[in-house]
Design a protein around this motif. Structure first.
Motif, mmCIF file in Angstrom:
data_model
loop_
_atom_site.group_PDB
_atom_site.id
_atom_site.type_symbol
_atom_site.label_atom_id
_atom_site.label_comp_id
_atom_site.label_asym_id
_atom_site.label_seq_id
_atom_site.Cartn_x
_atom_site.Cartn_y
_atom_site.Cartn_z
ATOM 1 N N SER A 5 0.826 -1.208 0.000
ATOM 2 C CA SER A 5 0.000 0.000 0.000
ATOM 3 C C SER A 5 0.864 1.263 0.000
ATOM 4 C CB SER A 5 -0.924 0.019 1.212
ATOM 5 O OG SER A 5 -1.849 -1.037 1.133
ATOM 6 N N ALA A 6 1.955 1.240 0.750
ATOM 7 C CA ALA A 6 2.843 2.394 0.780
ATOM 8 C C ALA A 6 3.502 2.613 -0.575
ATOM 9 C CB ALA A 6 3.905 2.206 1.860
ATOM 10 N N ILE A 7 3.947 1.550 -1.215
ATOM 11 C CA ILE A 7 4.559 1.657 -2.539
ATOM 12 C C ILE A 7 3.542 2.185 -3.549
ATOM 13 C CG2 ILE A 7 5.561 0.328 -4.440
ATOM 14 C CD1 ILE A 7 6.852 -1.468 -2.288
ATOM 15 N N ALA A 8 2.308 1.679 -3.481
ATOM 16 C CA ALA A 8 1.267 2.138 -4.396
ATOM 17 C C ALA A 8 0.967 3.622 -4.179
ATOM 18 C CB ALA A 8 0.001 1.308 -4.209
ATOM 19 N N GLY A 9 0.963 4.066 -2.930
ATOM 20 C CA GLY A 9 0.723 5.477 -2.641
ATOM 21 C C GLY A 9 1.804 6.371 -3.221
ATOM 22 N N VAL A 10 3.058 5.935 -3.111
ATOM 23 C CA VAL A 10 4.164 6.710 -3.673
ATOM 24 C C VAL A 10 4.058 6.768 -5.189
ATOM 25 C CG1 VAL A 10 6.664 6.729 -3.996
ATOM 26 C CG2 VAL A 10 5.708 6.285 -1.742
ATOM 27 N N ILE A 11 3.748 5.654 -5.819
ATOM 28 C CA ILE A 11 3.612 5.613 -7.286
ATOM 29 C C ILE A 11 2.465 6.519 -7.728
ATOM 30 C CG2 ILE A 11 3.008 4.141 -9.241
ATOM 31 C CD1 ILE A 11 4.608 1.912 -7.856
ATOM 32 N N MET A 12 1.359 6.486 -7.011
ATOM 33 C CA MET A 12 0.224 7.347 -7.364
ATOM 34 C C MET A 12 0.583 8.823 -7.225
ATOM 35 S SD MET A 12 -3.034 5.270 -5.802
ATOM 36 C CE MET A 12 -4.086 6.677 -5.979
ATOM 37 N N ALA A 13 1.347 9.175 -6.206
ATOM 38 C CA ALA A 13 1.756 10.564 -6.034
ATOM 39 C C ALA A 13 2.667 11.009 -7.175
ATOM 40 C CB ALA A 13 2.462 10.732 -4.692
ATOM 41 N N ILE A 14 3.581 10.149 -7.589
ATOM 42 C CA ILE A 14 4.484 10.477 -8.695
ATOM 43 C C ILE A 14 3.706 10.663 -9.985
ATOM 44 C CG2 ILE A 14 6.343 9.559 -10.133
ATOM 45 C CD1 ILE A 14 7.476 8.263 -7.567
ATOM 46 N N VAL A 15 2.790 9.752 -10.275
ATOM 47 C CA VAL A 15 1.984 9.850 -11.496
ATOM 48 C C VAL A 15 1.131 11.113 -11.470
ATOM 49 C CG1 VAL A 15 0.099 8.766 -12.782
ATOM 50 C CG2 VAL A 15 2.000 7.383 -11.970
#
Length: 74
Positions: free
Chosen positions: A17-27
């Protein structure tokens, strides 16, 4: 034994979930930058295409409206 596997599963879920949150913020940031660039380009093109016509009309209106008649009404 079940509680150990449950804890491991929760830990893995938290990491993913943390990795997905970081990826979503970057996108989201990249998308915002791209949209802003296109907005700026569109604004520049619109100013070049329609700016002279609009400013010419504005100047004509201000010249017509700026006579003695408008000063007398104040």
């Amino acid at each position: 034994m079940g509680s150990i596997f449950s804890a491991i599963g929760r830990g893995i879920n938290a990491v993913i979930s943390a990795i997905a949150g970081v990826i979503m913020a970057i996108v989201s940031a990249i998308t915002t930058v791209i949209v802003t660039i296109f907005d700026v380009i569109a604004d520049i093109l619109c100013c070049r295409c329609f700016g002279s016509r609009r400013s010419g009309r504005r100047m004509g209106r201000s010249r017509r409206g700026g006579g003695m008649g408008t000063r007398g009404t104040y």
